[in-house]
Design an enzyme around this catalytic site. Structure first.
Site, PDB file in Angstrom:
ATOM      1  N   LYS A 158       0.834  -1.214   0.000  1.00 56.23           N
ATOM      2  CA  LYS A 158       0.000   0.000   0.000  1.00 56.23           C
ATOM      3  C   LYS A 158       0.863   1.256   0.000  1.00 56.23           C
ATOM      4  CE  LYS A 158      -3.921  -0.311   2.598  1.00 56.23           C
ATOM      5  NZ  LYS A 158      -4.782  -0.608   3.772  1.00 56.23           N
ATOM      6  N   GLY A 165      -9.147   4.443  -2.653  1.00 60.60           N
ATOM      7  CA  GLY A 165      -9.049   3.067  -3.148  1.00 60.60           C
ATOM      8  C   GLY A 165      -7.880   2.843  -4.109  1.00 60.60           C
ATOM      9  N   GLU A 200       0.838  -4.989   4.318  1.00 64.00           N
ATOM     10  CA  GLU A 200      -0.121  -5.517   5.284  1.00 64.00           C
ATOM     11  C   GLU A 200      -0.489  -6.931   4.914  1.00 64.00           C
ATOM     12  OE1 GLU A 200      -3.617  -3.004   5.274  1.00 64.00           O
ATOM     13  OE2 GLU A 200      -2.712  -1.662   6.740  1.00 64.00           O
ATOM     14  N   LYS A 201      -0.890  -7.684   5.901  1.00 60.47           N
ATOM     15  CA  LYS A 201      -1.516  -8.974   5.639  1.00 60.47           C
ATOM     16  C   LYS A 201      -2.782  -8.679   4.831  1.00 60.47           C
ATOM     17  CE  LYS A 201      -2.417 -13.297   6.170  1.00 60.47           C
ATOM     18  NZ  LYS A 201      -1.648 -14.109   5.224  1.00 60.47           N
ATOM     19  N   LEU A 203      -6.323  -9.427   4.147  1.00 60.70           N
ATOM     20  CA  LEU A 203      -7.393 -10.179   4.818  1.00 60.70           C
ATOM     21  C   LEU A 203      -8.335 -10.749   3.758  1.00 60.70           C
ATOM     22  CD1 LEU A 203      -8.126  -7.817   7.852  1.00 60.70           C
ATOM     23  CD2 LEU A 203      -6.582  -9.762   7.742  1.00 60.70           C
ATOM     24  N   GLU A 275     -11.388   3.929  10.401  1.00 63.16           N
ATOM     25  CA  GLU A 275     -11.819   2.820   9.542  1.00 63.16           C
ATOM     26  C   GLU A 275     -11.133   1.506   9.916  1.00 63.16           C
ATOM     27  OE1 GLU A 275     -13.185   5.109   5.519  1.00 63.16           O
ATOM     28  OE2 GLU A 275     -11.331   3.971   5.386  1.00 63.16           O
ATOM     29  N   ASN A 289      -9.942   9.031   8.514  1.00 60.61           N
ATOM     30  CA  ASN A 289     -10.255  10.171   7.662  1.00 60.61           C
ATOM     31  C   ASN A 289     -10.594  11.359   8.550  1.00 60.61           C
ATOM     32  OD1 ASN A 289      -9.937   9.002   5.086  1.00 60.61           O
ATOM     33  ND2 ASN A 289     -11.821   7.875   5.399  1.00 60.61           N
ATOM     34  N   ARG A 291     -12.086  14.237   8.079  1.00 59.29           N
ATOM     35  CA  ARG A 291     -13.041  15.154   7.420  1.00 59.29           C
ATOM     36  C   ARG A 291     -14.423  14.533   7.476  1.00 59.29           C
ATOM     37  NH1 ARG A 291     -13.905  11.612   3.373  1.00 59.29           N
ATOM     38  NH2 ARG A 291     -12.093  10.457   2.708  1.00 59.29           N
ATOM     39  N   ARG A 337     -24.998   5.231  -3.399  1.00 60.72           N
ATOM     40  CA  ARG A 337     -24.302   6.326  -4.097  1.00 60.72           C
ATOM     41  C   ARG A 337     -24.719   6.334  -5.561  1.00 60.72           C
ATOM     42  NH1 ARG A 337     -18.175   7.127  -1.902  1.00 60.72           N
ATOM     43  NH2 ARG A 337     -18.567   6.581   0.274  1.00 60.72           N
TER      44      ARG A 337
HETATM   45  P1  ADP Z   1      -8.249   4.299   0.841  1.00 61.42           P
HETATM   46  O1  ADP Z   1      -7.585   5.378   1.636  1.00 61.42           O
HETATM   47  O2  ADP Z   1      -7.762   4.263  -0.563  1.00 61.42           O
HETATM   48  O3  ADP Z   1      -9.724   4.280   0.984  1.00 61.42           O
HETATM   49  P2  ADP Z   1      -8.025   2.083   2.760  1.00 61.42           P
HETATM   50  O4  ADP Z   1      -6.772   1.729   3.447  1.00 61.42           O
HETATM   51  O5  ADP Z   1      -9.074   2.781   3.564  1.00 61.42           O
HETATM   52  O6  ADP Z   1      -7.677   2.933   1.436  1.00 61.42           O
HETATM   53  O7  ADP Z   1      -8.666   0.772   2.130  1.00 61.42           O
HETATM   54  C1  ADP Z   1      -9.770   0.817   1.260  1.00 61.42           C
HETATM   55  C2  ADP Z   1     -10.319  -0.571   1.039  1.00 61.42           C
HETATM   56  O8  ADP Z   1      -9.281  -1.448   0.546  1.00 61.42           O
HETATM   57  C3  ADP Z   1     -10.836  -1.256   2.285  1.00 61.42           C
HETATM   58  O9  ADP Z   1     -12.152  -0.906   2.597  1.00 61.42           O
HETATM   59  C4  ADP Z   1     -10.720  -2.715   1.839  1.00 61.42           C
HETATM   60  O10 ADP Z   1     -11.744  -3.046   0.920  1.00 61.42           O
HETATM   61  C5  ADP Z   1      -9.420  -2.747   1.075  1.00 61.42           C
HETATM   62  N1  ADP Z   1      -8.272  -3.086   1.955  1.00 61.42           N
HETATM   63  C6  ADP Z   1      -7.436  -2.210   2.558  1.00 61.42           C
HETATM   64  N2  ADP Z   1      -6.510  -2.859   3.327  1.00 61.42           N
HETATM   65  C7  ADP Z   1      -6.770  -4.182   3.212  1.00 61.42           C
HETATM   66  C8  ADP Z   1      -6.185  -5.389   3.773  1.00 61.42           C
HETATM   67  N3  ADP Z   1      -5.123  -5.358   4.578  1.00 61.42           N
HETATM   68  N4  ADP Z   1      -6.730  -6.584   3.414  1.00 61.42           N
HETATM   69  C9  ADP Z   1      -7.788  -6.642   2.578  1.00 61.42           C
HETATM   70  N5  ADP Z   1      -8.391  -5.560   2.030  1.00 61.42           N
HETATM   71  C10 ADP Z   1      -7.898  -4.342   2.329  1.00 61.42           C
END
Ligand code: ADP
Length: 445
Positions: A158, A165, A200-201, A203, A275, A289, A291, A337
């Site tokens: 990431k 996303g 990250e792992k 999930l 989140e 977040n 905001r 949405r």
């Molecule tokens: P953004 O800032 O782009 O919204 P996030 O870190 O909030 O990124 O992650 C957005 C989405 O990506 C999560 O709701 C989930 O669907 C997926 N995601 C993020 N991290 C993981 C993870 N470690 N394992 C599986 N899915 C993930």
């Protein structure tokens, strides 16, 4: 309280901010690009200032133009909405120098949470459970491989500066690592101007659950329960509900207390969302977040608390008038949405709205800046509205959505309304038994 607030955003959220200001007796200043001259919030605001051409970098991201508009109009505060400058610490610093109140947290808190690596480290220190992952930045592909061997595949790479996303890659095996690591970094460099990545792992089948918080400048912090945003496409939310079908009162109270204590220790002020991914009964922090979020209305519906008004009040220095005990969740709320997109290919569909008949009646709320004759410009996000329903139960909500979607007429552009008409008949949506993978599998992506 402020006399006049400048709205540094567009679309449905700009109108939502205008309405909250009106309800508080505050005058509004709309700023807009040339493409948004006829936007609804521009028509309704007390004053409006054109700040630049169509391109967002020259208008809604144009800090000097926005600050000048604020000074010319005599607004005392700026509401940034979501997206655009809402999480830009430099913007907040500039406003601080000009003695203009930013309706949001301090630049330090934005910086801390804007970088996902420091956000995770901070969350862990504050006692929030996090997704198992690398200790900070992963600087080389060798480090990435070593980390994945330790934690086991699949893993997620990431971008520290990622958002919306974007900036994420799943790696299923060591053979994919080299390419995945290098592409994530180079894409992050281009998209966010920062190529730091962490791991990250991954999930397998979590739900996305987020906790809404509200904090004032006097040390009072409350949480307003959770939103379940597991119906996603490309890691972007499509349909959200509150409360979550899988969180009971004791789990809610426990995670709510953990989050509230952390936010208090952090000294954070304003609205915020913490989140999590939720799997096998465990919460794992992914980001915060700093905001107001797109999906805030469903929390307003089940708590009866106007988040925008509260956000403006705490920014003006008023103490919270609600305690945690006053927050009682009643009924159920769901948001769809509505995007100006083809409902199958998701290709944007800007253009003129020729006919527009919004749904109405008990339990229906439409947060939208659309009207008949409105031209949706092609330069911005394709979100054109949010259909929010509120009923006594989840079952009532599903029926309300069905009725609202039957009544809803938008002609001239394609929208995602047909997608929701279809989704509400799917057994997983009806039962609430879905994870963040479900929608993409259903859509065959
Ligand atoms: P953004 O800032 O782009 O919204 P996030 O870190 O909030 O990124 O992650 C957005 C989405 O990506 C999560 O709701 C989930 O669907 C997926 N995601 C993020 N991290 C993981 C993870 N470690 N394992 C599986 N899915 C993930």
């Amino acid at each position: 309280m402020f006399d006049k607030v400048l709205i540094a955003n567009r679309g449905e959220i700009a109108l939502r901010i205008h309405r909250a200001c009106r309800d508080l007796g505050i005058a509004t200043v709309a700023v807009h690009s040339t493409a948004d001259e006829n936007a609804m919030h521009v028509r309704l605001a007390d004053e409006s200032v054109c700040i630049g051409p169509n391109s967002p970098t020259e208008s809604y991201l144009n800090i000097p133009a926005i600050v000048s508009a604020c000074e010319i109009s005599g607004a005392n505060a700026i509401h940034p909405g979501y997206g655009f400058l809402s999480e830009n610490p430099k913007f907040v610093e500039i406003l601080e120098e000009h003695n203009i109140t930013f309706i949001g947290p301090t630049s330090e808190h934005i910086k801390l949470m804007g970088d996902k690596i420091t956000a995770k480290i901070t969350a862990e220190k504050l006692g929030i459970p996090i997704v198992p992952g690398s200790d900070g930045e992963v600087e080389t592909v060798e480090q990435a491989i070593a980390f994945a061997r330790e934690i086991g595949y699949p893993v997620l790479i990431k971008a520290a500066a990622g958002g919306g996303g974007r900036g994420m890659k799943i790696v299923n095996a060591e053979s994919e690592m080299d390419e995945a690591y290098n592409t994530t970094r180079s894409e992050a460099r281009v998209a966010f101007g920062n190529d730091a990545v962490y791991m990250e792992k991954y999930l397998g089948n979590p739900r996305h659950i987020e906790i809404q918080v509200l904090a004032d400048k006097h040390g009072n912090v409350i949480h307003l329960g959770e939103r379940d945003c597991s119906l996603q496409r490309r890691h972007q939310k499509v349909f959200e509900e509150a409360p979550s079908p899988v969180i009971d009162a004791s789990a809610r109270a426990k995670i709510g207390e953990t989050v509230t204590n952390a936010i208090k220790k952090l000294g954070y002020v304003g609205v915020g969302t913490v989140e999590f991914l939720f799997e096998n009964g465990e919460f794992y922090f992914i980001e915060m977040n700093t905001r107001i979020q797109v999906e805030h209305p469903i929390t307003e519906m089940v708590t009866g608390i106007d988040l925008l008004k509260e956000q403006i009040r705490v920014a003006a220095g008023e103490p919270l008038r609600i305690t945690q005990d006053d927050v009682v969740l009643t009924g159920h709320s769901i948001e769809c949405r509505i995007n100006a997109e083809n409902p199958k290919t998701f290709t944007p569909s800007p253009g003129d709205i020729q006919r527009f008949h919004p749904p109405g009646g008990p339990g229906i709320r439409l947060d939208s800046a659309m009207y008949a004759g409105y031209r949706i410009p092609p330069y911005y996000d394709s979100l054109i509205g949010k259909l929010i329903v509120y009923g006594a139960s989840r079952e009532d909500c599903l029926r309300l959505i069905q009725r609202a979607l039957e009544e809803f007429v938008v002609e001239g552009v394609e929208t995602t309304i047909p997608l929701f008409r279809d989704l509400i008949h799917q057994p997983e949506v009806i039962s609430g038994d879905y994870t963040i993978r479900w929608l993409e599998e259903y859509l065959g992506l």
